[in-house]
Design an enzyme around this catalytic site. Structure first.
Site, short mmCIF file in Angstrom:
data_model
loop_
_atom_site.label_atom_id
_atom_site.label_comp_id
_atom_site.label_asym_id
_atom_site.label_seq_id
_atom_site.Cartn_x
_atom_site.Cartn_y
_atom_site.Cartn_z
N HIS A 121 43.39 -80.26 -50.20
CA HIS A 121 44.83 -80.18 -49.90
C HIS A 121 45.41 -81.50 -49.42
O HIS A 121 46.18 -81.54 -48.45
CB HIS A 121 45.09 -79.09 -48.87
CG HIS A 121 44.82 -77.69 -49.34
ND1 HIS A 121 44.93 -77.30 -50.65
CD2 HIS A 121 44.44 -76.56 -48.66
CE1 HIS A 121 44.65 -76.00 -50.76
NE2 HIS A 121 44.34 -75.53 -49.57
N HIS A 191 51.71 -72.89 -49.93
CA HIS A 191 50.55 -72.24 -49.33
C HIS A 191 50.94 -71.12 -48.34
O HIS A 191 50.31 -70.94 -47.30
CB HIS A 191 49.70 -73.30 -48.62
CG HIS A 191 48.25 -72.98 -48.52
ND1 HIS A 191 47.73 -72.14 -47.57
CD2 HIS A 191 47.19 -73.38 -49.26
CE1 HIS A 191 46.42 -72.06 -47.72
NE2 HIS A 191 46.06 -72.80 -48.74
N GLU A 328 48.57 -69.25 -54.97
CA GLU A 328 48.96 -70.65 -55.13
C GLU A 328 48.97 -71.03 -56.59
O GLU A 328 47.91 -71.12 -57.22
CB GLU A 328 47.97 -71.54 -54.37
CG GLU A 328 47.83 -71.20 -52.90
CD GLU A 328 46.50 -71.71 -52.34
OE1 GLU A 328 46.24 -72.92 -52.41
OE2 GLU A 328 45.71 -70.89 -51.84
C1 BGC Z 1 41.64 -72.73 -50.33
C2 BGC Z 1 40.64 -72.28 -49.31
C3 BGC Z 1 40.94 -72.96 -48.01
C4 BGC Z 1 42.34 -72.60 -47.61
C5 BGC Z 1 42.72 -73.34 -46.36
C6 BGC Z 1 42.99 -72.34 -49.86
O1 BGC Z 1 43.94 -72.78 -50.76
O2 BGC Z 1 41.38 -72.20 -51.60
O3 BGC Z 1 39.33 -72.56 -49.73
O4 BGC Z 1 40.05 -72.63 -47.02
O5 BGC Z 1 43.24 -72.95 -48.61
O6 BGC Z 1 43.48 -72.60 -45.54
#
Ligand code: BGC
Length: 366
Positions: A121, A191, A328
């Protein structure tokens, strides 16, 4: 349609507030925007992380509830244990890049690694942790951010914006645009963690989900795609017909063990390149429905497997195990290392090109 502007309490003004690597001088610039439509739906957005902080929508009897996990002040977002990215825009690359490395035109780039050996991310100071410029627009707000060349290891100055608008049909429209001055990779997404009973109302395993996808991209134990595309038929990943999430969430299956639970990328069965329905989420008790409509080729369904009750949200309730889920829209994780293969369309943006993609969260009740 009306819109109001509120200010979130600035961290600098709060005794004992930890700023966790954020430039305190930015705090004066943090704002929260409230969007209301003629159907009574209310959405709040802050320019800290371009974050959706609240989504208040009616159930089938007209009772309102906030269906987005999060906090009612910016300190909550900054100080959250393990920073779960509640409601934020994540990037420059949403989800994981293996070992934090990739190459473009023969040049290898090294990104910040913030998830074991991998990049997740956008790194340590991804787009969820920076203050965006904000400009009210008709029925919404446009948030812009200049990600500098070299930030978190990425090449190119990336000028990115996301415009959030709220329609009278209870749709949150998210329009992302970006340009760069050097070839780079881009894959941004929202998210938000949803619980259609209302945030802090326990598990999402009783929600019914449909995903229009026949294939997933299986992962290794570090949640990095192996490069395979696998049919969902006969597996816990088959959501082609509406299915209660809890039915297979703890199935005896290696991919489920790696999650643990659902934390995977579905390759959408698309008909073309325009806006298409990717997933529908339904919560039978309230009757609330969320449809996710997108131009993106894939969808990460993350079932809140890393929530463990330590985070207490805006209404004072603990966010327990699997009490929120994310849908997402995206290009597949680690796409920069799978260069344009089937299921892995390119994520490279070059000077002179425009990144332009839209996703809609549409709410209703039945
Ligand atoms: C991911 C997870 C991650 C989370 C974080 C998601 O988009 O796929 O693996 O732990 O985001 O909060």
């Amino acid at each position: 349609m009306k819109q109001a502007l509120l200010s979130l309490v600035a961290c600098a003004a709060v005794a004992g507030c930890t700023t966790a690597g954020v430039d305190v001088s930015d705090f004066d610039a943090i704002k929260e925007y409230t969007l209301k439509n003629d159907s009574g739906m209310v959405v709040k957005i802050t320019n800290y992380g371009a974050t959706i902080t609240s989504i208040v929508v009616p159930d089938r009897d007209g009772n309102m509830a906030d269906v987005a996990l999060g906090y009612d002040n910016v300190e909550g977002y900054i100080n959250a244990i393990d920073r779960p990215y509640f409601g934020a825009v994540v990037g420059r690359y949403g989800n994981r890049i293996a070992k934090g490395t990739f190459s473009i035109d023969g040049i290898e780039y090294e990104l910040a690694t913030n998830n074991g050996d991998n990049h997740l991310h956008g790194g340590n100071m991804g787009f969820d942790k920076v203050v965006w410029d904000a400009e009210p627009v008709e029925d919404g707000v446009k948030l812009s951010y200049l990600a500098k060349d070299g930030e978190e290891g990425y090449p190119g100055n990336l000028m990115l914006s996301v415009t959030y608008t709220l329609t009278d049909d209870n749709e949150i429209v998210m329009h992302y645009e970006a340009t760069t001055d050097k070839a780079t990779v881009v894959n941004v997404t929202n998210h938000t963690y949803f619980n259609l009973k209302g945030e802090g109302s326990g598990t999402i395993n009783d929600h019914i989900l449909q995903i229009h996808a026949s294939k997933t991209t299986p992962v290794d134990e570090g949640l990095i795609p192996t490069g395979e595309m696998r049919d969902v038929a006969g597996t816990p990943f088959d959501f082609r017909e509406p299915k209660v999430i809890g039915e297979d969430v703890d199935a005896d299956n290696q991919q489920i063990e790696y999650g643990p639970g659902y934390d995977h990328n579905w390759v959408l069965d698309r008909e073309g390149e325009g806006m298409e329905l990717a997933a529908t989420l339904y919560e039978p008790q309230s009757g609330r429905v969320l449809e996710v409509i997108t131009e993106e080729p894939s969808l990460q369904f993350y079932g809140g497997n890393f929530l463990d009750g330590r985070l207490v949200g805006k209404s004072g309730k603990a966010y327990t195990y699997r009490s929120g889920l994310c849908l997402e829209t995206q290009h597949a994780p680690d796409s920069p290392n799978h260069g344009g293969a089937e299921g892995w369309p390119s994520v490279i943006l070059r000077p002179g090109e425009k990144y332009d993609t839209t996703t809609i969260y549409k709410f209703s009740a039945k």
